[in-house]
Design a protein around this motif. Structure first.
Motif, PDB file in Angstrom:
ATOM      1  N   GLY A  12       4.128   5.798  -4.941  1.00 41.45           N
ATOM      2  CA  GLY A  12       2.825   6.343  -4.556  1.00 41.45           C
ATOM      3  C   GLY A  12       2.401   5.856  -3.180  1.00 41.45           C
ATOM      4  N   ARG A  13       1.133   6.102  -2.863  1.00 36.77           N
ATOM      5  CA  ARG A  13       0.623   5.766  -1.534  1.00 36.77           C
ATOM      6  C   ARG A  13       0.551   4.253  -1.307  1.00 36.77           C
ATOM      7  NH1 ARG A  13      -4.239  10.034  -0.011  1.00 36.77           N
ATOM      8  NH2 ARG A  13      -3.079  11.954  -0.482  1.00 36.77           N
ATOM      9  N   ARG A  14       0.490   3.488  -2.348  1.00 40.80           N
ATOM     10  CA  ARG A  14       0.418   2.040  -2.183  1.00 40.80           C
ATOM     11  C   ARG A  14       1.670   1.486  -1.504  1.00 40.80           C
ATOM     12  NH1 ARG A  14      -0.853  -0.935  -7.597  1.00 40.80           N
ATOM     13  NH2 ARG A  14      -0.531  -2.643  -6.101  1.00 40.80           N
ATOM     14  N   TYR A  15       2.770   2.241  -1.566  1.00 39.39           N
ATOM     15  CA  TYR A  15       4.008   1.785  -0.931  1.00 39.39           C
ATOM     16  C   TYR A  15       3.782   1.525   0.556  1.00 39.39           C
ATOM     17  CZ  TYR A  15       9.051   1.554  -0.059  1.00 39.39           C
ATOM     18  OH  TYR A  15      10.314   1.129   0.284  1.00 39.39           O
ATOM     19  N   LEU A  16       2.938   2.350   1.190  1.00 38.58           N
ATOM     20  CA  LEU A  16       2.592   2.146   2.600  1.00 38.58           C
ATOM     21  C   LEU A  16       1.187   1.557   2.760  1.00 38.58           C
ATOM     22  CD1 LEU A  16       3.950   5.416   4.291  1.00 38.58           C
ATOM     23  CD2 LEU A  16       5.064   3.182   4.134  1.00 38.58           C
ATOM     24  N   GLY A  17       0.303   1.899   1.845  1.00 40.92           N
ATOM     25  CA  GLY A  17      -1.086   1.446   1.980  1.00 40.92           C
ATOM     26  C   GLY A  17      -1.262  -0.052   1.831  1.00 40.92           C
ATOM     27  N   ASP A  18      -0.371  -0.707   1.082  1.00 39.66           N
ATOM     28  CA  ASP A  18      -0.504  -2.144   0.863  1.00 39.66           C
ATOM     29  C   ASP A  18       0.208  -2.986   1.922  1.00 39.66           C
ATOM     30  OD1 ASP A  18      -1.986  -1.568  -1.347  1.00 39.66           O
ATOM     31  OD2 ASP A  18      -0.383  -1.968  -2.795  1.00 39.66           O
ATOM     32  N   LEU A  19       0.872  -2.348   2.852  1.00 40.88           N
ATOM     33  CA  LEU A  19       1.560  -3.119   3.890  1.00 40.88           C
ATOM     34  C   LEU A  19       0.534  -3.674   4.886  1.00 40.88           C
ATOM     35  CD1 LEU A  19       4.620  -0.773   4.664  1.00 40.88           C
ATOM     36  CD2 LEU A  19       4.602  -2.860   3.274  1.00 40.88           C
ATOM     37  N   VAL A  20       0.748  -4.918   5.286  1.00 41.69           N
ATOM     38  CA  VAL A  20      -0.154  -5.559   6.235  1.00 41.69           C
ATOM     39  C   VAL A  20       0.646  -6.153   7.390  1.00 41.69           C
ATOM     40  CG1 VAL A  20      -1.891  -6.077   4.471  1.00 41.69           C
ATOM     41  CG2 VAL A  20      -0.060  -7.723   4.915  1.00 41.69           C
ATOM     42  N   GLN A  21      -0.035  -6.317   8.513  1.00 43.58           N
ATOM     43  CA  GLN A  21       0.563  -6.946   9.677  1.00 43.58           C
ATOM     44  C   GLN A  21       0.452  -8.475   9.555  1.00 43.58           C
ATOM     45  OE1 GLN A  21      -0.537  -5.218  13.471  1.00 43.58           O
ATOM     46  NE2 GLN A  21      -1.347  -3.369  12.437  1.00 43.58           N
ATOM     47  N   PRO A  22       1.168  -9.202  10.421  1.00 38.65           N
ATOM     48  CA  PRO A  22       1.046 -10.674  10.372  1.00 38.65           C
ATOM     49  C   PRO A  22      -0.395 -11.160  10.530  1.00 38.65           C
ATOM     50  CG  PRO A  22       2.933 -10.052  11.681  1.00 38.65           C
ATOM     51  CD  PRO A  22       2.213  -8.783  11.365  1.00 38.65           C
ATOM     52  N   SER A  23      -1.211 -10.380  11.205  1.00 39.17           N
ATOM     53  CA  SER A  23      -2.613 -10.778  11.374  1.00 39.17           C
ATOM     54  C   SER A  23      -3.445 -10.568  10.121  1.00 39.17           C
ATOM     55  CB  SER A  23      -3.238 -10.001  12.527  1.00 39.17           C
ATOM     56  OG  SER A  23      -3.198  -8.611  12.255  1.00 39.17           O
ATOM     57  N   SER A  27      -4.308  -7.508   8.891  1.00 40.19           N
ATOM     58  CA  SER A  27      -4.878  -6.150   8.878  1.00 40.19           C
ATOM     59  C   SER A  27      -3.867  -5.157   8.300  1.00 40.19           C
ATOM     60  CB  SER A  27      -5.266  -5.739  10.308  1.00 40.19           C
ATOM     61  OG  SER A  27      -4.125  -5.732  11.149  1.00 40.19           O
ATOM     62  N   ALA A  28      -4.404  -4.051   7.806  1.00 41.24           N
ATOM     63  CA  ALA A  28      -3.536  -3.024   7.212  1.00 41.24           C
ATOM     64  C   ALA A  28      -2.621  -2.442   8.277  1.00 41.24           C
ATOM     65  CB  ALA A  28      -4.381  -1.941   6.582  1.00 41.24           C
ATOM     66  N   LEU A  29      -1.366  -2.228   7.867  1.00 35.70           N
ATOM     67  CA  LEU A  29      -0.402  -1.680   8.817  1.00 35.70           C
ATOM     68  C   LEU A  29      -0.688  -0.215   9.118  1.00 35.70           C
ATOM     69  CD1 LEU A  29       2.213  -2.174  10.455  1.00 35.70           C
ATOM     70  CD2 LEU A  29       3.498  -1.464   8.423  1.00 35.70           C
ATOM     71  N   PHE A  30      -1.002   0.561   8.092  1.00 37.06           N
ATOM     72  CA  PHE A  30      -1.285   1.994   8.242  1.00 37.06           C
ATOM     73  C   PHE A  30      -2.735   2.264   7.829  1.00 37.06           C
ATOM     74  CE2 PHE A  30       3.293   1.791   7.370  1.00 37.06           C
ATOM     75  CZ  PHE A  30       3.798   2.497   8.456  1.00 37.06           C
ATOM     76  N   THR A  31      -3.386   3.112   8.570  1.00 38.36           N
ATOM     77  CA  THR A  31      -4.734   3.538   8.210  1.00 38.36           C
ATOM     78  C   THR A  31      -4.685   4.541   7.062  1.00 38.36           C
ATOM     79  OG1 THR A  31      -4.719   5.363   9.802  1.00 38.36           O
ATOM     80  CG2 THR A  31      -5.477   3.198  10.595  1.00 38.36           C
ATOM     81  N   ASP A  32      -5.835   4.821   6.499  1.00 39.27           N
ATOM     82  CA  ASP A  32      -5.894   5.801   5.409  1.00 39.27           C
ATOM     83  C   ASP A  32      -5.438   7.182   5.872  1.00 39.27           C
ATOM     84  OD1 ASP A  32      -6.832   3.835   3.739  1.00 39.27           O
ATOM     85  OD2 ASP A  32      -8.951   4.361   4.005  1.00 39.27           O
ATOM     86  N   ALA A  33      -5.808   7.544   7.094  1.00 39.44           N
ATOM     87  CA  ALA A  33      -5.383   8.842   7.622  1.00 39.44           C
ATOM     88  C   ALA A  33      -3.863   8.894   7.760  1.00 39.44           C
ATOM     89  CB  ALA A  33      -6.064   9.105   8.961  1.00 39.44           C
ATOM     90  N   GLU A  34      -3.273   7.800   8.198  1.00 42.76           N
ATOM     91  CA  GLU A  34      -1.816   7.766   8.342  1.00 42.76           C
ATOM     92  C   GLU A  34      -1.127   7.828   6.974  1.00 42.76           C
ATOM     93  OE1 GLU A  34      -0.860   5.154  12.301  1.00 42.76           O
ATOM     94  OE2 GLU A  34      -1.814   4.087  10.621  1.00 42.76           O
ATOM     95  N   VAL A  35      -1.660   7.108   6.020  1.00 41.94           N
ATOM     96  CA  VAL A  35      -1.075   7.156   4.675  1.00 41.94           C
ATOM     97  C   VAL A  35      -1.214   8.557   4.086  1.00 41.94           C
ATOM     98  CG1 VAL A  35      -1.259   6.247   2.325  1.00 41.94           C
ATOM     99  CG2 VAL A  35      -1.463   4.700   4.276  1.00 41.94           C
ATOM    100  N   SER A  36      -2.354   9.207   4.302  1.00 40.03           N
ATOM    101  CA  SER A  36      -2.548  10.569   3.799  1.00 40.03           C
ATOM    102  C   SER A  36      -1.568  11.543   4.440  1.00 40.03           C
ATOM    103  CB  SER A  36      -3.980  11.024   4.057  1.00 40.03           C
ATOM    104  OG  SER A  36      -4.172  12.354   3.615  1.00 40.03           O
TER     105      SER A  36
END
Length: 345
Positions: free
Chosen positions: A195-206, A208-217
Motif C-alpha cells: 500500500g501507500r505506506r511503503y513510500l509514505g513511511d519513508l523518512v530522511q536522515p533529518s 522529515s518525510a521522504l515523499f509528500t502526500d501528493a507524491e505518494v498519491s
C-alpha cells in the motif's frame, strides 16, 4: 465267409447326419445364378430333349451336310452356356440396386457447378488463421513496448543511469547512494502489492518525510497504470502462445503474423520518436495527460520525485525503450521474412 461279411457291409445304406433337410437352392429368385435357373427348368425340358435325341440320328443319316451342321450347332450350343455362365458368374454375387435413379448422371450444368464449388472450397483459405495474423500485427507493438518498459523499470537501470557519465546530479544534497536507495524503493513499489505506506513511511536522515502526500498519491496512480500494463502484457503473451499452437501446422503462418506485427511496430516507434524529437516537452506532457488526467503529476524541483527522476532520466528511458523495441522488431523482420514457399502455403 469274410467276403460275404464285407459284401453285406457294403450294401448297408449311408446314414444322413444332416437333419435340417436344407438344400443349396437360393431363397429368392434374384439370387439364383444361371445354373440354378437352368437346373430348375431341366425337368420340364427333359421330354423334348429326349425326343430330339431320338430324331437326331435319323436326321444325321438322311443328310451328311445336315449332320455336319447339326454337330456344329450342337457344339456351339454346348459352348454358349459355358460362356454365358462365366460372364454372369461374377454378376450373380452382386445384389441388384433397388432403383436405377442412382445410376443416372446429372445434367452437365449441374456437374460443372458442383466441380466449381469443390475447386473453390479447396482453394479457399480458412478465416481463423487470417484473423489471428491480423491480431498479431496489432498486438505485437504493445507487447514489445511493455516488455521494454519492464526492463527499464528496474533498479539495475537506475544504477546504470546514476553512474553513467554526464547524468545530472542532485543540487539539494542527495548523493548517488541516496538516489539509488530511495529510487529503488520507488521502483519496487510500482511492481509489488504494498500500500501507500511503503513510500509514505519513508523518512530522511533529518526525520522529515521522504515523499509528500501528493507524491505518494501520484505514485499510487502510476502503480495502478503499471500493474494494469503488466497484466495486459501477460495476456498478450498468452495470446501469442495460443496463436503459435494454432498456426504451427500451417507453414509460415505464425512467422507472417510476426513479420506484419514487426513492420507495424517499426513504423509506430519511428513515428513516436519523430514526435518526441520535434517537441519533447509537448510529447511528455501529452503522455501524462493520457494516463493521469487528474493533473497531479506536476511537482517542484525540490520535491523528492524530481530529485530522483529528473528530466534527463525520462529522456534516457524513452531512448532505451525505443531502441530495444526497434532492435527486437528488426530481428523479427530479418528472421521472419516471408519466402516464396511460405507465402504459397
Amino acid at each position: 465267409m469274410m467276403d460275404v461279411i464285407e459284401d453285406r457291409h457294403d450294401l448297408q445304406p449311408e446314414v444322413n447326419m444332416d437333419e435340417s433337410q436344407d438344400t443349396d437352392e437360393p431363397a429368392f429368385d434374384w439370387m439364383k445364378t444361371p445354373q440354378h435357373r437352368a437346373s430348375s427348368s431341366a425337368p420340364a425340358a427333359a421330354e423334348p430333349d429326349r425326343l430330339a435325341d431320338t430324331s437326331a440320328p435319323a436326321a444325321a443319316m438322311s443328310s451328311p451336310d445336315a449332320a455336319e451342321d447339326g454337330s456344329g450347332e450342337e457344339h456351339s450350343a454346348k459352348e454358349r452356356p459355358a460362356e454365358l455362365s462365366s460372364a454372369e458368374r461374377d454378376e450373380a454375387h452382386l445384389e441388384p440396386s433397388p432403383t436405377t435413379a442412382l445410376q443416372m448422371r446429372p445434367p452437365e450444368d449441374e456437374v460443372r457447378r458442383r466441380t466449381a464449388q469443390r475447386e473453390a472450397a479447396a482453394k479457399a483459405k480458412p478465416v481463423a488463421p487470417r484473423v489471428l495474423q491480423v491480431l498479431m500485427a496489432i498486438f505485437l507493438p504493445f507487447l514489445l513496448l511493455i516488455a521494454a518498459v519492464r526492463l527499464v523499470a528496474t533498479p539495475a537501470f537506475l544504477w546504470l543511469e546514476y553512474f553513467r557519465p554526464g547524468f545530472p546530479g542532485d543540487g539539494y544534497g542527495f548523493s548517488v547512494d541516496d538516489r539509488l536507495t530511495y529510487g529503488s524503493y520507488a521502483v519496487d513499489y510500482l511492481g509489488n502489492f504494498a500500500g501507500r505506506r511503503y513510500l509514505g513511511d519513508l523518512v530522511q536522515p533529518s526525520g522529515s518525510a521522504l515523499f509528500t502526500d501528493a507524491e505518494v498519491s501520484h505514485m499510487a496512480d502510476v502503480k495502478n497504470v503499471v500493474l494494469l500494463t503488466y497484466a495486459a502484457g501477460l495476456l498478450l503473451l498468452v495470446f501469442f502462445v495460443v496463436s503459435y499452437l494454432v498456426l504451427r501446422k500451417r507453414r509460415g503462418a505464425f512467422g507472417r503474423g510476426l513479420f506484419a506485427g514487426s513492420i507495424v511496430t517499426f513504423v509506430l516507434v519511428v513515428g513516436l520518436a519523430v514526435l518526441a524529437v520535434l517537441g519533447w516537452d509537448r510529447f511528455f506532457t501529452d503522455f501524462h495527460r493520457i494516463f493521469f488526467s487528474q493533473g497531479n503529476w506536476t511537482f517542484q524541483l525540490s520535491d523528492t520525485l524530481i530529485r530522483l527522476f529528473p528530466g534527463q532520466f525520462w529522456i534516457d528511458s524513452a531512448i532505451v525503450i525505443g531502441v530495444l523495441t526497434l532492435l527486437v522488431s528488426s530481428l523479427i523482420i530479418i528472421f521472419a521474412w516471408p519466402t516464396k514457399r511460405s507465402a504459397e502455403d
